[in-house]
Design an enzyme around this catalytic site. Structure first.
Site, short mmCIF file in Angstrom:
data_model
loop_
_atom_site.label_atom_id
_atom_site.label_comp_id
_atom_site.label_asym_id
_atom_site.label_seq_id
_atom_site.Cartn_x
_atom_site.Cartn_y
_atom_site.Cartn_z
N ASP A 86 0.88 -1.16 0.00
CA ASP A 86 0.00 0.00 0.00
C ASP A 86 0.92 1.21 0.00
OD1 ASP A 86 -1.56 2.21 0.64
OD2 ASP A 86 -2.89 1.08 1.98
N LEU A 87 0.90 2.02 -1.05
CA LEU A 87 1.89 3.08 -1.21
C LEU A 87 1.76 4.18 -0.17
CD1 LEU A 87 2.16 3.49 -5.08
CD2 LEU A 87 3.36 1.95 -3.53
N LYS A 142 3.74 9.55 -17.79
CA LYS A 142 2.84 10.69 -18.03
C LYS A 142 1.42 10.29 -17.62
CE LYS A 142 1.07 9.88 -22.65
NZ LYS A 142 -0.34 9.91 -22.28
N LYS A 176 10.18 5.41 -30.07
CA LYS A 176 9.77 4.76 -31.31
C LYS A 176 10.91 4.78 -32.33
CE LYS A 176 4.76 5.55 -31.15
NZ LYS A 176 4.36 4.17 -31.42
N GLU A 210 -6.27 7.88 -33.64
CA GLU A 210 -6.60 6.57 -33.07
C GLU A 210 -8.01 6.18 -33.47
OE1 GLU A 210 -4.75 5.98 -28.87
OE2 GLU A 210 -5.50 8.03 -28.93
N HIS A 234 3.37 14.03 -26.26
CA HIS A 234 3.78 13.36 -27.49
C HIS A 234 3.92 14.34 -28.66
CE1 HIS A 234 3.20 9.80 -25.28
NE2 HIS A 234 1.95 9.55 -25.57
#
Length: 493
Positions: A86-87, A142, A176, A210, A234
């Protein structure tokens, strides 16, 4: 070199879809350093064996070369371990510290593939537990904040624990292969530098389209939108790669210094420019591949009266000598007509045409394909061959469009290193070239923040995003945006 990669959010969507498949590919390629260990961290109550079974199920039904054999996955599974955490609980960080101390690896990578609101508490707790050592690196996914103020707060908290050279702010587009080839194209070939400027280039288009909708990320996306999700990171990073000056060398800070200059040179927004040069849209019901799809507001997790944009198109300018007067068009959206990302560089016409030319927009252009195809095409004009009769010698030949096409996958093979695979290997090796510096992020947020404020004001007046049907290229206003400069988007040519 031994390493421990601690994957916070180890059962989450990003780890499931991208990170663990990338690590598996690196292991298959033999590029993952020997002596490694991957520790998935999440709140689920799992054993190491159960975690390995969970990750194995990720590859069920995968076809082609992405499907590992039983032997390949068995060898990879030896690297996989699990830690329930648990952070928000300091005791859980102490247990993680004890587990990492069992090996005392040369490099420890803390990869925060979690909700951004957990970045600050995770970093502070890692520091308090003594887990931020000189051989530790932290990776931040991000979006890093939702505006300039929150971005600065997160960066301040992270820098309070780690030095800048230990912080890897990831933008997977920079990993990429096509983006790497963009830099190689510009700075490894003398051919392009003389015409890479305003005197030769008429306009530049960056499109990230997309076909998918928000899928299972409706609640997240409704708080984020296309501007924060795609443009601020991006798209602006791609713009920097196109527009930056040649760096003095290929070292990380030399490259990032030049990108920062571009971001600081973006023409600032005025009220008139925001009204004329920015289009936001939201998809409605429509059809894709012959199948009906529902509207954004009908998606799971999305408010029925949401004003969140699923489409952005904008016209930007860069105020320097190289690019003054050249429009840069950025467009991104969901549920569009194609899954495609490209950069189209349209050249100016010849100053004194002596041949009759076809009416083709951007007759000379360089198109850099990013996805799903990876390559580039140079569009030229050539004399058409004559097959009917003999032309008068004094008559100029007609010209026809032709293209020189380079497909990087065909040229270099299908087993090229993917974006996340490349970036994960760079983190382990400590290479910062493909990661974003804090001042870059701040400059990007500073430029997009007036757009968000403009939209907030529109929302208050009841002016939401423009609707567009799923399966189209977005609102008609996006075409009008470029038409004012007598230009068109690439698919309209």
């Amino acid at each position: 070199m031994s390493f421990d990669l601690v994957l916070f959010g180890g059962t989450g969507d990003l780890a499931w879809r991208k990170l663990l498949p990338a690590l598996l590919q690196a292991h298959r390629h033999g590029s993952l350093p020997a002596g490694g260990r991957i520790v998935g961290v999440a709140r689920d109550d799992l054993s190491d064996a159960q975690y390995r079974d969970l990750i194995r199920s990720r590859f069920e039904g995968v076809e082609g070369d992405k499907q590992p054999s039983e032997d390949e996955f068995a060898r990879f599974a030896e690297l996989l371990h699990y830690q329930r955490m648990d952070l928000t609980q300091p005791a859980d960080y102490q247990r993680l510290k004890d587990r990492l101390a069992e090996r005392n690896a040369d490099v420890v990578v803390m990869y925060l593939a979690t909700a951004p609101q957990l970045f600050t508490v995770a970093c502070e707790q890692l520091g308090a537990a003594g887990l931020a050592t000189p051989h530790t690196r932290v990776v931040l996914e991000k979006p890093l904040g939702h505006d300039l103020q929150s971005n600065r707060a997160i960066n301040a908290a992270v820098r309070g624990v780690w030095g800048e050279r230990q912080i890897f702010r990831i933008d997977h587009y920079l990993g990429k292969p096509s983006v790497q080839n963009l830099l190689a194209l510009r700075f490894g070939n003398a051919l392009f530098e003389p015409w890479w400027r305003r005197e030769t280039i008429a306009s530049i288009e960056i499109t990230i389209a997309e076909r998918l909708g928000v899928e299972k990320r409706g609640a997240f996306y409704d708080q984020t939108g296309a501007l924060r999700d795609m443009v601020q990171n991006h798209a602006l990073q791609l713009l920097c790669a196109i527009a930056m000056e040649p760096p003095i060398n290929a070292h990380a800070d030399a490259i990032r210094d030049e990108k920062l200059k571009v971001l600081r040179s973006l023409v600032p927004w005025t009220d008139a420019a925001l009204a004329q040069n920015v289009v936001r849209g939201q998809y409605g019901a429509g059809q894709l591949a012959g199948e009906p799809v529902r509207a954004y507001r009908a998606e799971d997790g999305v408010a029925p009266d949401s004003h969140t944009e699923t489409f952005v198109a904008l016209r930007a300018g860069i105020a320097n000598w190289r690019w003054a007067g050249v429009p840069f068009y950025i467009r991104t959206g969901k549920r569009l007509a194609a899954h495609e990302a490209h950069i189209a560089i349209h050249l100016r016409p010849t100053p004194h045409p002596i041949y009759p030319t076809p009416l083709v927009c951007g007759t000379n252009r360089l198109v850099i394909h990013l996805q799903p195809r990876d390559g580039l095409a140079l569009h030229l004009l050539a004399a058409a061959s004559e097959t009917r009769g003999v032309r008068a010698l004094a008559e100029a030949p007609s010209l026809t469009p032709v293209q020189l096409d380079l497909d990087f996958q065909q040229r270099f093979g299908a087993e090229r290193v993917g974006a996340y695979e490349r970036l994960l290997l760079d983190v382990i090796a400590g290479r910062l070239n493909l990661f974003v510096r804090a001042d870059e992020q701040e400059a990007a947020w500073r430029w997009v923040e007036p757009i968000m404020q403009h939209w907030d004001a529109q929302n208050a007046r009841g002016e939401g995003p423009r609707p567009y049907a799923a399966g189209t290229w977005g609102p008609g206003a996006a075409s009008a945006l470029v038409a004012r400069d007598a230009n068109t988007w690439l698919e309209e040519c």
